[in-house]
Design a protein around this motif. Sequence first.
Motif, PDB file in Angstrom:
ATOM      1  N   THR A 126       0.629  -1.363   0.084  1.00 36.12           N
ATOM      2  CA  THR A 126      -0.086   0.053  -0.105  1.00 36.12           C
ATOM      3  C   THR A 126       0.769   1.009  -0.126  1.00 36.12           C
ATOM      4  N   VAL A 127       1.925   0.696   0.859  1.00 35.09           N
ATOM      5  CA  VAL A 127       3.528   2.405   0.956  1.00 35.09           C
ATOM      6  C   VAL A 127       3.632   2.308  -0.389  1.00 35.09           C
ATOM      7  N   ALA A 128       3.572   1.351  -1.113  1.00 32.91           N
ATOM      8  CA  ALA A 128       4.567   1.364  -2.322  1.00 32.91           C
ATOM      9  C   ALA A 128       3.438   2.079  -3.818  1.00 32.91           C
ATOM     10  N   TRP A 129       2.106   1.667  -3.157  1.00 29.90           N
ATOM     11  CA  TRP A 129       1.398   2.047  -4.137  1.00 29.90           C
ATOM     12  C   TRP A 129       1.188   3.568  -4.617  1.00 29.90           C
ATOM     13  N   ARG A 130       0.994   4.052  -2.921  1.00 23.62           N
ATOM     14  CA  ARG A 130       0.650   5.521  -2.328  1.00 23.62           C
ATOM     15  C   ARG A 130       2.076   6.569  -3.338  1.00 23.62           C
ATOM     16  N   ARG A 131       3.391   5.736  -2.964  1.00 19.58           N
ATOM     17  CA  ARG A 131       4.889   6.808  -3.263  1.00 19.58           C
ATOM     18  C   ARG A 131       5.565   5.637  -4.408  1.00 19.58           C
ATOM     19  N   LEU A 132       4.873   5.078  -4.985  1.00 16.07           N
ATOM     20  CA  LEU A 132       4.991   4.723  -6.291  1.00 16.07           C
ATOM     21  C   LEU A 132       5.581   5.933  -7.503  1.00 16.07           C
ATOM     22  N   ASP A 133       5.675   7.171  -6.921  1.00 18.07           N
ATOM     23  CA  ASP A 133       7.266   7.720  -8.312  1.00 18.07           C
ATOM     24  C   ASP A 133       8.011   7.723  -7.517  1.00 18.07           C
ATOM     25  N   ASP A 134       8.112   7.235  -6.085  1.00 16.94           N
ATOM     26  CA  ASP A 134       9.407   7.546  -5.347  1.00 16.94           C
ATOM     27  C   ASP A 134      10.024   6.740  -5.700  1.00 16.94           C
ATOM     28  N   VAL A 135       9.354   4.817  -5.602  1.00 15.31           N
ATOM     29  CA  VAL A 135      10.133   3.544  -6.087  1.00 15.31           C
ATOM     30  C   VAL A 135      11.008   3.985  -6.871  1.00 15.31           C
TER      31      VAL A 135
END
Length: 183
Positions: A48-57
């Motif tokens: 869920t964190v990865a989805w919310r911050r996908l642009d940061d991954v």
Amino acid sequence: MTTAAPMDDRKARFEALYRETYEPILGYVLRRCPSADDAADLVSEVFTVAWRRLDDVPTGDRARLWLYGAARRVVAKYWSNEATRRRRTASLHPQLRDEIAATVTDFTDVSAIAQAFRQLTENERELLRLVAWEGLDHAAIATVLGCSKGAVRVRLHRARARLSRLLHATGFDATPVTVKGDR
């Protein structure tokens, strides 16, 4: 000015990230949780964190390391909440407290290695887990922990030395093993 990727591209990128990293992230969390149910919840939270911050991954293998860092924070929050819950239940009537404690599945291993490992600080245990369980080298660990490769090398050396001393104190012969990334 850049525009956000279309939703289909974003969804495809997340699905690819999930497929490529689910198993190592699940393994990471399972080795740090008392139950598979808790681990499943925490892995869901990590993604869920990865989805919310996908642009940061980041892309490539750095994405897996980024997710290890996210998982590390999610697991730390879990254990902090668990400690708070235990403190709150400590004042309950002893019988009720024992019933609650019986529902918690704690892994209890009485081997010399497990006993020595439990005597290490959480940071020392995490370093050793990242090497032994996740198979990460110094550079990857530095990325996960957000520190320099040199700091990882020093901390890992100290953690191994302390574990060796603890094992030696119990009469266990701990012969050093060279692990990927030690050189």
